[in-house]
Design a protein around this motif. Structure first.
Motif, PDB file in Angstrom:
ATOM      1  N   GLU A 154      26.419  29.767  54.256  1.00 21.15           N
ATOM      2  CA  GLU A 154      27.164  28.788  55.059  1.00 21.15           C
ATOM      3  C   GLU A 154      26.290  27.594  55.453  1.00 21.15           C
ATOM      4  O   GLU A 154      26.727  26.439  55.336  1.00 21.15           O
ATOM      5  CB  GLU A 154      27.776  29.474  56.286  1.00 21.15           C
ATOM      6  CG  GLU A 154      28.955  30.370  55.941  1.00 21.15           C
ATOM      7  CD  GLU A 154      29.739  30.791  57.177  1.00 21.15           C
ATOM      8  OE1 GLU A 154      29.737  30.048  58.180  1.00 21.15           O
ATOM      9  OE2 GLU A 154      30.370  31.862  57.131  1.00 21.15           O
ATOM     10  N   ALA A 186      33.586  32.783  51.551  1.00 24.40           N
ATOM     11  CA  ALA A 186      34.556  33.802  51.143  1.00 24.40           C
ATOM     12  C   ALA A 186      34.934  33.635  49.677  1.00 24.40           C
ATOM     13  O   ALA A 186      35.090  34.626  48.941  1.00 24.40           O
ATOM     14  CB  ALA A 186      35.794  33.720  52.027  1.00 24.40           C
ATOM     15  N   PRO A 236      27.424  34.140  58.365  1.00 20.61           N
ATOM     16  CA  PRO A 236      28.365  33.622  59.365  1.00 20.61           C
ATOM     17  C   PRO A 236      27.816  33.646  60.790  1.00 20.61           C
ATOM     18  O   PRO A 236      28.347  32.958  61.671  1.00 20.61           O
ATOM     19  CB  PRO A 236      29.569  34.566  59.239  1.00 20.61           C
ATOM     20  CG  PRO A 236      28.986  35.851  58.797  1.00 20.61           C
ATOM     21  CD  PRO A 236      27.815  35.498  57.916  1.00 20.61           C
ATOM     22  N   LEU A 262      35.650  35.534  59.115  1.00 23.02           N
ATOM     23  CA  LEU A 262      36.631  34.469  59.380  1.00 23.02           C
ATOM     24  C   LEU A 262      37.396  34.715  60.676  1.00 23.02           C
ATOM     25  O   LEU A 262      37.876  33.768  61.308  1.00 23.02           O
ATOM     26  CB  LEU A 262      37.627  34.361  58.222  1.00 23.02           C
ATOM     27  CG  LEU A 262      37.053  34.005  56.843  1.00 23.02           C
ATOM     28  CD1 LEU A 262      38.152  34.053  55.786  1.00 23.02           C
ATOM     29  CD2 LEU A 262      36.421  32.617  56.877  1.00 23.02           C
ATOM     30  N   ARG A 280      32.688  28.301  55.883  1.00 20.44           N
ATOM     31  CA  ARG A 280      33.002  29.728  55.971  1.00 20.44           C
ATOM     32  C   ARG A 280      34.018  30.140  54.910  1.00 20.44           C
ATOM     33  O   ARG A 280      34.008  31.265  54.412  1.00 20.44           O
ATOM     34  CB  ARG A 280      33.505  30.095  57.368  1.00 20.44           C
ATOM     35  CG  ARG A 280      34.738  29.334  57.835  1.00 20.44           C
ATOM     36  CD  ARG A 280      35.165  29.821  59.206  1.00 20.44           C
ATOM     37  NE  ARG A 280      36.350  29.134  59.678  1.00 20.44           N
ATOM     38  CZ  ARG A 280      37.154  29.607  60.611  1.00 20.44           C
ATOM     39  NH1 ARG A 280      36.888  30.772  61.181  1.00 20.44           N
ATOM     40  NH2 ARG A 280      38.219  28.935  61.008  1.00 20.44           N
ATOM     41  N   TYR A 281      34.938  29.213  54.543  1.00 20.10           N
ATOM     42  CA  TYR A 281      35.879  29.502  53.469  1.00 20.10           C
ATOM     43  C   TYR A 281      35.184  29.444  52.118  1.00 20.10           C
ATOM     44  O   TYR A 281      35.507  30.212  51.203  1.00 20.10           O
ATOM     45  CB  TYR A 281      37.054  28.529  53.506  1.00 20.10           C
ATOM     46  CG  TYR A 281      37.902  28.676  54.747  1.00 20.10           C
ATOM     47  CD1 TYR A 281      38.642  29.837  54.973  1.00 20.10           C
ATOM     48  CD2 TYR A 281      37.954  27.674  55.709  1.00 20.10           C
ATOM     49  CE1 TYR A 281      39.413  29.990  56.119  1.00 20.10           C
ATOM     50  CE2 TYR A 281      38.714  27.816  56.860  1.00 20.10           C
ATOM     51  CZ  TYR A 281      39.440  28.972  57.065  1.00 20.10           C
ATOM     52  OH  TYR A 281      40.198  29.125  58.200  1.00 20.10           O
ATOM     53  N   TYR A 294      32.139  38.513  54.631  1.00 19.64           N
ATOM     54  CA  TYR A 294      32.629  37.137  54.649  1.00 19.64           C
ATOM     55  C   TYR A 294      34.065  37.069  55.157  1.00 19.64           C
ATOM     56  O   TYR A 294      34.424  36.181  55.935  1.00 19.64           O
ATOM     57  CB  TYR A 294      32.563  36.529  53.241  1.00 19.64           C
ATOM     58  CG  TYR A 294      31.171  36.260  52.731  1.00 19.64           C
ATOM     59  CD1 TYR A 294      30.192  35.712  53.547  1.00 19.64           C
ATOM     60  CD2 TYR A 294      30.827  36.565  51.410  1.00 19.64           C
ATOM     61  CE1 TYR A 294      28.917  35.466  53.064  1.00 19.64           C
ATOM     62  CE2 TYR A 294      29.555  36.323  50.923  1.00 19.64           C
ATOM     63  CZ  TYR A 294      28.605  35.773  51.752  1.00 19.64           C
ATOM     64  OH  TYR A 294      27.346  35.524  51.274  1.00 19.64           O
TER      65      TYR A 294
END
Length: 505
Positions: free
Chosen positions: A285, A302, A47, A176, A298-299, A172
């Motif tokens: 990412e 996760a 990230p 966010l 980014r999702y 992760y």
């Protein structure tokens, strides 16, 4: 040993006495906090890199492709250095103190990352967190295997991988909502907690017996197994194993009891890294951005972290039930299918994307042309999910077998007399491979796209299948002394689980 004597004998019970694992579980929990930190620091760049490569980044910290490659890969170089350090520390000060020592470079590294005002601070901080990772990777699996009994060693041996994955998922999730500097501050917390808890945990009984401290070893073993456990039988087996060991000279390494387990451990660690797991996790990412995934990267990261945690939990449950080799076969096949699909998908995906289709929003939605545009858009959305779905399959497959089992087997098969140094060697080889692959990955992707590295990972998965079939022994349900006896005989065997016996051939 008599030629007709079975290689490995099972005992029906542990000394016929009651075992309570509460102390053992507490010691394992304290140790694997180091692996939580390992998993957290490994994917820290995922990230953070998009933010540091952004035009909005601080000019003093902004990274180009080469600097980003170093930021992602220098962690592996630090881990290799940590593995080398663990080769000396494991036997010099013991497994427990080696794990505790890793808190120093970890904390200093996170402080540098959190307060960085120049690129050298970012790279040095990343390197030091890698050093800590290498030290824990070489010490924690050995410590756990030496304090565990064979009934739970498979499940507990997978705990380092489980907690490492949980550490990655935590990173992760925090990524966010938490700024990248505060991510570094949060990373220092588990390292300090590990240091405090391990202060009250025992050393390995094997380590104590090797130092001639029999009374202390008995006290520690009773604390690990419970007050009603009869320690004499297990202590006798450990002492016999130690007595059968002699000082290893270079000439001794040509004997099967030494070179076979060392080669198996080193090659497994090499193949584990060559599957591409480290660059995939480090650049997760950026990979999703390059793959044009239809969900925000980014999702996606996760989601992958959550699936990875689920899969290692399954592996921990099945480790002693299905056996090591069965899980390695399953793992290799899943990674092969996923990497092959990703190679094909990335080869057929235009990158960078071509010009956008004309804007038809003002047209009649009932017209044939617009129906075609809508259909094409739906196809692109479905295709955009392929990289996410098969990256999840790849991670799932890795975490089912080649992730946790390579660590566990390393701690199981290495002879006690060389276990400290050989485990450090395995970690060093592993992370030097990871460094070379992670550094080259960014340049390969920029030059050729994702197709070339994914195709290479596919070939490695085939090699993993073959190596597991030919070279890897089944160690499930065997004590460390029984495994050493197997390598000492130099004879092959197969395992019949239903009969709980080994058939020689």
């Amino acid at each position: 040993m008599d030629e007709e004597t079975p290689l490995l004998k099972r005992r029906a019970t542990l000394s016929g006495s009651q075992v309570r694992n509460s102390g053992l579980y507490l010691a394992v929990f304290a140790a694997v906090l180091g692996n939580f930190n390992f998993g957290y620091s490994l994917v820290y760049s995922s990230p953070v890199l998009p933010k540091l490569k952004s035009p909005d980044a601080d000019p003093r910290l902004r990274m180009d492709t080469e600097q980003a490659a170093w930021f992602g890969s220098i962690y592996s170089l630090g881990a290799a250095a940590g593995g080398l350090g663990a080769m000396m520390l494991n036997d010099l000060i013991g497994r427990k103190l080696s794990i505790m020592m890793s808190a120093v470079p970890s904390t200093v590294g996170y402080m540098l990352l959190a307060g960085a005002v120049d690129l050298w601070m970012l790279h040095l901080g990343r390197f030091l967190t890698g050093v800590a990772a290498g030290m824990t990777a070489a010490s924690i699996p050995v410590y756990i295997s030496e304090i565990s009994h064979k009934r739970v060693r498979g499940a507990l041996g997978s705990c380092p991988q489980v907690t490492a994955v949980f550490g990655s998922l935590t990173l992760y999730a925090l990524g966010l909502v938490v700024p990248w500097r505060w991510l570094a501050v949060a990373g220092a917390v588990p390292a300090v907690l590990m240091l405090v808890l391990l202060t009250f945990m025992p050393s390995s009984p094997r380590r104590l017996l090797s130092l001639g401290r029999q009374q202390h070893a008995e006290k520690v073993l009773r604390w690990l197994r419970g007050s009603h456990y009869d320690t004499h039988s297990e202590l006798r087996d450990i002492q016999e194993s130690i007595d059968n060991q002699s000082t290893v000279k270079w000439s001794n390494l040509v004997t099967p009891i030494y070179y076979k387990p060392i080669i198996i451990s080193v090659v497994m660690r090499f193949l584990q890294q060559m599957t591409g797991i480290t660059p995939v996790l480090v650049y997760l990412e950026p990979i999703f951005e390059k793959s044009q995934v239809s969900i925000e990267p980014r999702y996606d990261a996760a989601i992958v972290g959550a699936v990875r945690l689920f899969s290692v939990a399954i592996a921990a449950f099945l480790m002693d039930k299905a056996g090591r080799k069965a899980l390695l076969y399953t793992s290799s096949m899943l990674m092969f299918v996923a990497s092959l699909t990703l190679a094909i998908s990335s080869h057929t995906t235009t990158c960078p994307p071509g010009p956008s289709p004309p804007n038809h929003t003002a047209l009649d939605y009932g017209s044939p042309d617009n129906i075609g545009v809508t259909f094409q858009s739906s196809q692109q959305t479905a295709a955009g999910l392929i990289p996410l779905v098969f990256t999840v399959v790849f991670i799932f497959g890795y975490a089912m077998g080649w992730g946790p089992i390579t660590w566990l087997l390393m701690s199981e098969v290495l002879p006690l007399v060389v276990r400290g140094k050989a485990s450090g060697l395995c970690v060093t080889v592993s992370w030097l491979t990871a460094f070379a692959l992670t550094h080259a990955f960014t340049h390969l992707v920029d030059s050729y796209g994702l197709y070339v590295p994914y195709l290479m990972f596919t070939v490695v998965c085939v090699l993993c299948l073959l190596f597991n079939a030919v070279c890897v022994p089944e160690t499930g349900g065997r004590s460390l002394e029984e495994i050493e006896n197997y390598f000492r005989t130099g004879r092959t065997f197969t395992i019949t689980r239903s009969a709980s016996t080994l058939q020689s051939h």
